[in-house]
Motif scaffolding. Structure first.
Motif, PDB file in Angstrom:
ATOM      1  N   ASP A 218      22.075  58.713  40.845  1.00  0.00           N
ATOM      2  CA  ASP A 218      22.320  57.737  39.794  1.00  0.00           C
ATOM      3  C   ASP A 218      23.182  56.623  40.378  1.00  0.00           C
ATOM      4  O   ASP A 218      24.409  56.720  40.411  1.00  0.00           O
ATOM      5  N   GLY A 219      22.523  55.587  40.897  1.00  0.00           N
ATOM      6  CA  GLY A 219      23.250  54.476  41.525  1.00  0.00           C
ATOM      7  C   GLY A 219      23.922  54.921  42.808  1.00  0.00           C
ATOM      8  O   GLY A 219      23.262  55.243  43.787  1.00  0.00           O
ATOM      9  N   LYS A 220      25.250  54.975  42.806  1.00  0.00           N
ATOM     10  CA  LYS A 220      26.027  55.393  43.974  1.00  0.00           C
ATOM     11  C   LYS A 220      26.323  56.888  43.962  1.00  0.00           C
ATOM     12  O   LYS A 220      26.807  57.420  44.945  1.00  0.00           O
ATOM     13  N   ARG A 221      26.073  57.563  42.849  1.00  0.00           N
ATOM     14  CA  ARG A 221      26.432  58.959  42.656  1.00  0.00           C
ATOM     15  C   ARG A 221      25.280  59.877  43.058  1.00  0.00           C
ATOM     16  O   ARG A 221      24.161  59.713  42.613  1.00  0.00           O
ATOM     17  N   VAL A 222      25.580  60.835  43.961  1.00  0.00           N
ATOM     18  CA  VAL A 222      24.597  61.831  44.413  1.00  0.00           C
ATOM     19  C   VAL A 222      25.113  63.202  43.995  1.00  0.00           C
ATOM     20  O   VAL A 222      26.259  63.558  44.253  1.00  0.00           O
ATOM     21  N   SER A 223      24.258  63.976  43.330  1.00  0.00           N
ATOM     22  CA  SER A 223      24.620  65.318  42.874  1.00  0.00           C
ATOM     23  C   SER A 223      23.611  66.326  43.411  1.00  0.00           C
ATOM     24  O   SER A 223      22.404  66.107  43.333  1.00  0.00           O
ATOM     25  N   ILE A 224      24.140  67.418  43.946  1.00  0.00           N
ATOM     26  CA  ILE A 224      23.303  68.505  44.461  1.00  0.00           C
ATOM     27  C   ILE A 224      23.673  69.763  43.683  1.00  0.00           C
ATOM     28  O   ILE A 224      24.844  70.124  43.597  1.00  0.00           O
ATOM     29  N   ALA A 225      22.667  70.424  43.120  1.00  0.00           N
ATOM     30  CA  ALA A 225      22.902  71.653  42.360  1.00  0.00           C
ATOM     31  C   ALA A 225      21.881  72.693  42.790  1.00  0.00           C
ATOM     32  O   ALA A 225      20.767  72.363  43.209  1.00  0.00           O
ATOM     33  N   ALA A 226      22.262  73.963  42.708  1.00  0.00           N
ATOM     34  CA  ALA A 226      21.349  75.040  43.079  1.00  0.00           C
ATOM     35  C   ALA A 226      21.661  76.286  42.266  1.00  0.00           C
ATOM     36  O   ALA A 226      22.814  76.559  41.935  1.00  0.00           O
ATOM     37  N   GLU A 227      20.630  77.026  41.948  1.00  0.00           N
ATOM     38  CA  GLU A 227      20.752  78.319  41.279  1.00  0.00           C
ATOM     39  C   GLU A 227      20.762  79.387  42.354  1.00  0.00           C
ATOM     40  O   GLU A 227      19.870  79.441  43.198  1.00  0.00           O
ATOM     41  N   VAL A 228      21.793  80.236  42.347  1.00  0.00           N
ATOM     42  CA  VAL A 228      21.953  81.258  43.379  1.00  0.00           C
ATOM     43  C   VAL A 228      21.791  82.632  42.756  1.00  0.00           C
ATOM     44  O   VAL A 228      22.444  82.953  41.763  1.00  0.00           O
ATOM     45  N   LYS A 229      20.917  83.429  43.358  1.00  0.00           N
ATOM     46  CA  LYS A 229      20.736  84.818  42.939  1.00  0.00           C
ATOM     47  C   LYS A 229      20.693  85.662  44.200  1.00  0.00           C
ATOM     48  O   LYS A 229      19.816  85.498  45.033  1.00  0.00           O
ATOM     49  N   ARG A 230      21.673  86.541  44.322  1.00  0.00           N
ATOM     50  CA  ARG A 230      21.713  87.408  45.503  1.00  0.00           C
ATOM     51  C   ARG A 230      21.892  88.848  45.066  1.00  0.00           C
ATOM     52  O   ARG A 230      22.732  89.145  44.227  1.00  0.00           O
TER      53      ARG A 230
ATOM     54  N   VAL B 214      21.942  53.581  45.942  1.00  0.00           N
ATOM     55  CA  VAL B 214      20.845  54.174  46.703  1.00  0.00           C
ATOM     56  C   VAL B 214      19.517  53.715  46.111  1.00  0.00           C
ATOM     57  O   VAL B 214      19.360  53.670  44.884  1.00  0.00           O
ATOM     58  N   ASP B 215      18.578  53.362  46.966  1.00  0.00           N
ATOM     59  CA  ASP B 215      17.227  53.004  46.540  1.00  0.00           C
ATOM     60  C   ASP B 215      16.493  54.315  46.254  1.00  0.00           C
ATOM     61  O   ASP B 215      15.848  54.892  47.128  1.00  0.00           O
ATOM     62  N   ASP B 216      16.587  54.788  45.013  1.00  0.00           N
ATOM     63  CA  ASP B 216      16.066  56.112  44.680  1.00  0.00           C
ATOM     64  C   ASP B 216      14.548  56.220  44.779  1.00  0.00           C
ATOM     65  O   ASP B 216      14.010  57.325  44.847  1.00  0.00           O
ATOM     66  N   ALA B 217      13.833  55.115  44.848  1.00  0.00           N
ATOM     67  CA  ALA B 217      12.377  55.162  44.990  1.00  0.00           C
ATOM     68  C   ALA B 217      11.952  55.582  46.397  1.00  0.00           C
ATOM     69  O   ALA B 217      10.830  56.028  46.603  1.00  0.00           O
ATOM     70  N   HIS B 218      12.846  55.451  47.385  1.00  0.00           N
ATOM     71  CA  HIS B 218      12.484  55.760  48.770  1.00  0.00           C
ATOM     72  C   HIS B 218      13.303  56.899  49.376  1.00  0.00           C
ATOM     73  O   HIS B 218      13.376  57.043  50.589  1.00  0.00           O
ATOM     74  N   VAL B 219      13.920  57.698  48.547  1.00  0.00           N
ATOM     75  CA  VAL B 219      14.704  58.840  49.023  1.00  0.00           C
ATOM     76  C   VAL B 219      13.768  59.942  49.497  1.00  0.00           C
ATOM     77  O   VAL B 219      12.734  60.209  48.875  1.00  0.00           O
ATOM     78  N   THR B 220      14.111  60.583  50.612  1.00  0.00           N
ATOM     79  CA  THR B 220      13.357  61.743  51.078  1.00  0.00           C
ATOM     80  C   THR B 220      14.315  62.921  51.232  1.00  0.00           C
ATOM     81  O   THR B 220      15.487  62.746  51.560  1.00  0.00           O
ATOM     82  N   ALA B 221      13.776  64.113  50.966  1.00  0.00           N
ATOM     83  CA  ALA B 221      14.574  65.334  51.064  1.00  0.00           C
ATOM     84  C   ALA B 221      13.767  66.408  51.769  1.00  0.00           C
ATOM     85  O   ALA B 221      12.551  66.523  51.578  1.00  0.00           O
TER      86      ALA B 221
END
Length: 149
Positions: free
Chosen positions: A75-87, A117-124
């Motif tokens: 979202d603009g300058k803000r990058v958030s990473i989230a994950a669901e963990v099950k072990r 960030v140009d969110d249209a060209h982000v790669t992961a």
């Protein structure tokens, strides 16, 4: 003279020195439970962020996850990473379970960059426990001069 000093008690302003205060937090930072030799099941996201003239490159260590359980929001300058963990981890001998450890939870990490960030060209890409993000910088629009009539 005793009456003038009766309101002051030097022992109430003293605190007891505890040299081991905070040791538990120190061990938890390294994934160890205090008093045991076993690792805690509380994973964290460790980040490396590099900047070039055109983009930001992010490497996030997230071992043991499936790429389907990872979400990245921009979202603009803000990058958030989230994950669901099950072990789940079991040790069995025959049909008797000797030890069973489970951890279910969420990981979350958020940070703000200097430029949008140009969110249209982000790669992961997620490979070998490392999430790699290529975050191109948004092109800044040059200001426009307005002519007054």
């Amino acid at each position: 003279m005793a009456n003038r000093l009766s309101h002051y008690d030097p022992f109430t302003s003293l605190s007891r020195y505890d040299p081991l205060r905070g040791v538990e937090d120190f061990f938890r930072e390294f994934g160890l439970q205090p008093g045991t030799r076993e690792f805690a099941a509380q994973p964290t996201i460790r980040l490396d962020v590099d900047e070039t003239d055109q983009s930001y490159e992010v490497k996030a260590e997230m071992p043991g996850l499936k790429k389907e359980d990872i979400k990245v929001d921009i979202d603009g300058k803000r990058v958030s990473i989230a994950a669901e963990v099950k072990r789940e981890q079991e040790q069995k001998e025959g049909t008797t379970v000797l030890r069973c450890e489970r951890y279910t939870g969420q990981l979350y990490r958020s940070f703000t960059l200097d430029q949008d960030v140009d969110d249209a060209h982000v790669t992961a890409k997620y490979e070998n426990g490392v999430l790699q993000l290529h975050l191109p910088k948004a092109q800044t629009k040059a200001g426009r001069k307005v002519q007054i009539s």
